[in-house]
Design a protein around this motif. Sequence first.
Motif, PDB file in Angstrom:
ATOM      1  N   ALA A   1       4.035   3.536   7.137  1.00 44.84           N
ATOM      2  CA  ALA A   1       2.665   3.174   6.784  1.00 44.84           C
ATOM      3  C   ALA A   1       2.485   3.614   5.054  1.00 44.84           C
ATOM      4  O   ALA A   1       2.923   4.212   4.732  1.00 44.84           O
ATOM      5  CB  ALA A   1       1.848   4.108   7.486  1.00 44.84           C
ATOM      6  N   GLU A   2       1.327   2.804   4.772  1.00 45.67           N
ATOM      7  CA  GLU A   2       0.873   2.903   3.482  1.00 45.67           C
ATOM      8  C   GLU A   2       0.247   4.280   3.220  1.00 45.67           C
ATOM      9  O   GLU A   2      -0.645   4.707   4.311  1.00 45.67           O
ATOM     10  CB  GLU A   2      -0.088   1.740   3.125  1.00 45.67           C
ATOM     11  N   ILE A   3       0.481   5.011   2.326  1.00 43.83           N
ATOM     12  CA  ILE A   3      -0.146   6.465   2.188  1.00 43.83           C
ATOM     13  C   ILE A   3      -1.276   6.402   1.097  1.00 43.83           C
ATOM     14  O   ILE A   3      -1.045   6.056   0.183  1.00 43.83           O
ATOM     15  CB  ILE A   3       0.724   7.573   2.021  1.00 43.83           C
ATOM     16  N   CYS A   4      -2.613   6.833   1.631  1.00 45.13           N
ATOM     17  CA  CYS A   4      -3.646   6.755   0.977  1.00 45.13           C
ATOM     18  C   CYS A   4      -4.368   8.090   0.585  1.00 45.13           C
ATOM     19  O   CYS A   4      -4.323   8.853   1.336  1.00 45.13           O
ATOM     20  CB  CYS A   4      -4.527   5.763   1.645  1.00 45.13           C
ATOM     21  N   SER A   5      -5.190   8.064  -0.402  1.00 43.27           N
ATOM     22  CA  SER A   5      -5.943   9.358  -0.691  1.00 43.27           C
ATOM     23  C   SER A   5      -7.460   8.888  -0.994  1.00 43.27           C
ATOM     24  O   SER A   5      -7.702   7.666  -1.527  1.00 43.27           O
ATOM     25  CB  SER A   5      -5.617  10.209  -1.816  1.00 43.27           C
TER      26      SER A   5
END
Length: 460
Positions: free
Chosen positions: A34-38
Amino acid sequence: MDELGVDVIEAGSAITSDGERESIRAIASAGLNAEICSFARAHRKDIDAALDCDVDSLHLVVPVSDLHIERKLRSDRESVLRKAVEATEYAKAHGLIVELSGEDASRADLDYLESIYRATIEAGADRLCFCDTVGVLLPERTAEIFQRLRSLGKPVSIHCHDDFGMATANTVAALRNGAMQAHVTINGLGERAGNTSLEEVVMCLENLYGIRTGIKCNLLYQISRVVSKKTGIPVAPNKAIVGENAFTHEAGIHVHGLIADTSTYEPMRPEQVGRKRRIVLGKMSGRAAVELALREFGITVNEEQLNEIVSRVKELGDKGKRVSDADLQSIADTVLSRELKPRVLLEELTVVSGNRVTPTASVKLILDGRETLEAGAGVGPVDAAVNAVRRAISGVTDIRLEEYHVDAITGGTNALVEVWVTMAIGDRSITARGAGADIIMASVEAVLEGINRLMLLEDR
């Protein structure tokens, strides 16, 4: 969540604290698909903090309603638009994927919102997000908005809150009218009444609209349980899909229909989401339910005996009690004039717990006529006591505790409590209960009742 098949994981807000950054870094370096986002506000320090965590993307949130702009930010539309563009350009210049989110978009002027979206697209935004921050959208209004926003030429997400119980309906309406992504949470966790529930949206799309989501639906219940345990936030029993009662049946007319065809009272198969069907007994139970439950325990009865067992089950139900598997077996044993000879008896229990002391427990059991001493430790006194009991019987049988639940029957510090447990051995499980003012003793009583009943089933 990655194994479940989600596309983007918002791992936290990097600006929050050192602990939050440490957590986000660990997730970003875990090699997930998965794309990891903040999450980030339109401030360089927020973006720098996210960059320091090596995330893939930024969920860049800017208030877009006049209420938020004027009252919360004490700013104006032009300033907010400028900051949104500058933040987007800065994040893109540092290699981040940017999803520009309009906070409180459902109460914003749509022309102004669209101007922010178009300006940030020019600044490099990869995705856009429409936030129903206080849950005031209606499905028909959601459809109108997303039919308009899909002309922007960039993927638009929907982010809903459940203040009026409309989060799932609004999210599905958005997805049906142009939204390319939905912001969801396990168990619908979130501020106030929560955010859109992942499991509800997924199963709605899969079962009602025939849309394949790419989510491994059979893992939904498992991850729900993990999240509930880790957060300490219980799932409501009547919660759709993952609530304990979602595939539980008591009413006689329902159970009768299920025996003929499970689809009569189940809109989906429980196995589809990693669940099992449960028939519970109470005052609404009919002969079919009781007979089915008895059959599962290998108990054969005639018509007269069945009528007596049903009558006693209803009597318990009329007193406001749920009837556990162990209760049913006990009733059946009484009606059939069978005496249960427990293989495990509690002789002594000692528990030590306190400040800066690891809770420990020692038990003396009579196991098949032999005295057995054992000790155990745990995160609390109940856990320690149950662990001691399990260790004491480990050489005889491999019985595990699958579920544990406590209800306070009365109020006050001397409250009478009822403890419910689900014990299992192999693929067989049984519910049992204990009650008393001492929660530790009530817990051990329930566990021992479950152990003895399972061992009886093994012997049959």
